[in-house]
Scaffold this active site. Sequence first.
Site, PDB file in Angstrom:
ATOM      1  N   HIS A  35     121.115  61.575 -36.774  1.00 12.64           N
ATOM      2  CA  HIS A  35     119.794  62.180 -36.874  1.00 12.64           C
ATOM      3  C   HIS A  35     119.344  61.615 -35.281  1.00 12.64           C
ATOM      4  CE1 HIS A  35     116.036  63.584 -38.521  1.00 12.64           C
ATOM      5  NE2 HIS A  35     115.446  62.931 -37.604  1.00 12.64           N
ATOM      6  N   ASP A  95     115.837  62.897 -32.795  1.00 12.53           N
ATOM      7  CA  ASP A  95     114.722  63.606 -32.427  1.00 12.53           C
ATOM      8  C   ASP A  95     114.473  64.116 -30.966  1.00 12.53           C
ATOM      9  OD1 ASP A  95     113.437  64.058 -35.078  1.00 12.53           O
ATOM     10  OD2 ASP A  95     113.666  61.770 -35.296  1.00 12.53           O
ATOM     11  N   GLU A 154     114.625  69.057 -40.513  1.00 12.52           N
ATOM     12  CA  GLU A 154     114.160  67.785 -41.216  1.00 12.52           C
ATOM     13  C   GLU A 154     113.056  68.417 -42.216  1.00 12.52           C
ATOM     14  OE1 GLU A 154     113.286  63.050 -40.421  1.00 12.52           O
ATOM     15  OE2 GLU A 154     112.755  64.534 -38.994  1.00 12.52           O
ATOM     16  N   HIS A 157     110.187  66.284 -46.173  1.00 13.95           N
ATOM     17  CA  HIS A 157     109.882  65.317 -45.327  1.00 13.95           C
ATOM     18  C   HIS A 157     108.805  64.333 -45.912  1.00 13.95           C
ATOM     19  CE1 HIS A 157     108.378  63.330 -41.407  1.00 13.95           C
ATOM     20  NE2 HIS A 157     109.680  63.414 -41.124  1.00 13.95           N
ATOM     21  N   HIS A 186     114.378  61.103 -47.118  1.00 12.23           N
ATOM     22  CA  HIS A 186     112.960  61.374 -47.089  1.00 12.23           C
ATOM     23  C   HIS A 186     112.648  61.816 -48.724  1.00 12.23           C
ATOM     24  CE1 HIS A 186     111.105  60.974 -43.382  1.00 12.23           C
ATOM     25  NE2 HIS A 186     112.316  61.654 -42.849  1.00 12.23           N
ATOM     26  N   HIS A 190     119.395  59.790 -42.306  1.00 10.89           N
ATOM     27  CA  HIS A 190     118.956  58.451 -41.480  1.00 10.89           C
ATOM     28  C   HIS A 190     118.258  57.812 -42.857  1.00 10.89           C
ATOM     29  CE1 HIS A 190     115.867  61.421 -41.438  1.00 10.89           C
ATOM     30  NE2 HIS A 190     114.968  60.544 -40.650  1.00 10.89           N
ATOM     31  N   ASP A 241     117.929  57.678 -35.579  1.00 14.39           N
ATOM     32  CA  ASP A 241     116.591  58.151 -35.805  1.00 14.39           C
ATOM     33  C   ASP A 241     115.842  57.861 -34.440  1.00 14.39           C
ATOM     34  OD1 ASP A 241     114.257  59.549 -36.785  1.00 14.39           O
ATOM     35  OD2 ASP A 241     113.559  57.593 -37.788  1.00 14.39           O
TER      36      ASP A 241
END
Length: 421
Positions: free
Chosen positions: A42, A44, A153, A180, A221, A242, A350
């Site tokens: 993961h 971003d 995500e 999420h 999540h 993650h 992350d």
Amino acid sequence: MRHFALATAALAIALASPAVAKPTPEEIAAAALEAAPVWDGHNDVPYALRERFGNVINDFDFVDTLDTETPETKAMHTDLTRLHQGHLGAQFWSVYVSASLPEPEAVQQTIEQIDVTKRLVARYPDAMQLALTADDVERALKGRKIASLMGMEGGQSIGSSLAVLRQMYALGARYMTLTHSKTLSWADSATDAPTHGGLTDFGRDVVREMNRLGMLVDLSHVSEATMHDALDVAQAPVIFSHSGARAINGHARNVPDSVLARLPENGGVVMVVALPGFLSEEQRNWFAARSGEEARLKTLWQGQPDEVAAQLAKWDATNPTPLATVGQMADHIDHIRDIAGIDHIGIGGDYDGMPGGPVGMEDVSGYPVLFAELARRGYSQEDLEKIASRNVMRVLRAAEAFAVSQADALPIESTVSADAE
């Protein structure tokens, strides 16, 4: 005397011979990462491209992003230079959009994030390669390029539609995190009020259809009940792209032992996160204390936000944030190994979706520090190779193999409205 002389000579020869040096933890880690570069679950960067640049990237320099710092934001954690330093070979780029968006807007923005990710990869053909299959990843690794996969995500990205799910797969998405931060009409989130007690019937069909397609089911999540419901349905290995171990840090985003114990049967992996608030229990409690102090101040100083801010700044000055360490990240890996086994661990940093990583792993260049710490704790080179990427490769190949076995199965046609019938 003759025996004494011979013994003395033998000792002299032994002392003169170079000893076979035991490899250092750093050398064991380097050998492992050379054989099996990190496959991170993961990152971003696509979100950063939207937030910082509005997805306008024709002049964006991904070789070095240290100059992206502004008075409001820190420099990005990720660029090609530091990915190379971190021995990263494959990356799931997160095409995240906000869980607060109306679903039609979330679908549109997800497509835009897929677009910007593909455009970024295409701009650096000597360093990056789009990957849609495990074989693609293998080819990229052999060519010394970063295999670039995409993951959605949050289920808001499919607009409660299996047709949209199928089209996201066709566009290149290879995992979806079921939720999420917010509970959906078909799945409970870990950080929102539960509504369904896990997955609804439609939610179970989402998992089934993802398995049929060969898309990885990501359980970061989601609530504990959603994790268990997904494992009840899944016929291919799941991932946590993650997440950490809840026994080490009690955050709801982390994986409880009840779920870790089921991973060997399922074959899935927990890709351990680097986000400090999920690693350090001390930091988690610090955030709780700060939130409580802020609530107290707002009650004491109603209608006076400047006074609240001033008093909270004083609290911050006398209560510094506890720092997370690489050792704490290794503690999560230790625990997952103890409960689920070495075959069920990966890495999911992350980066560029958090303020920064633990001390020593502040950005993507720091992965070798973690692997040296694990080697120091007795993990073998084979163990480290599994954690770095071999476990994830096995999981993706298993998901692809299940999809091949379902080649004659028709697409699932259920709708979320059927849950209310």
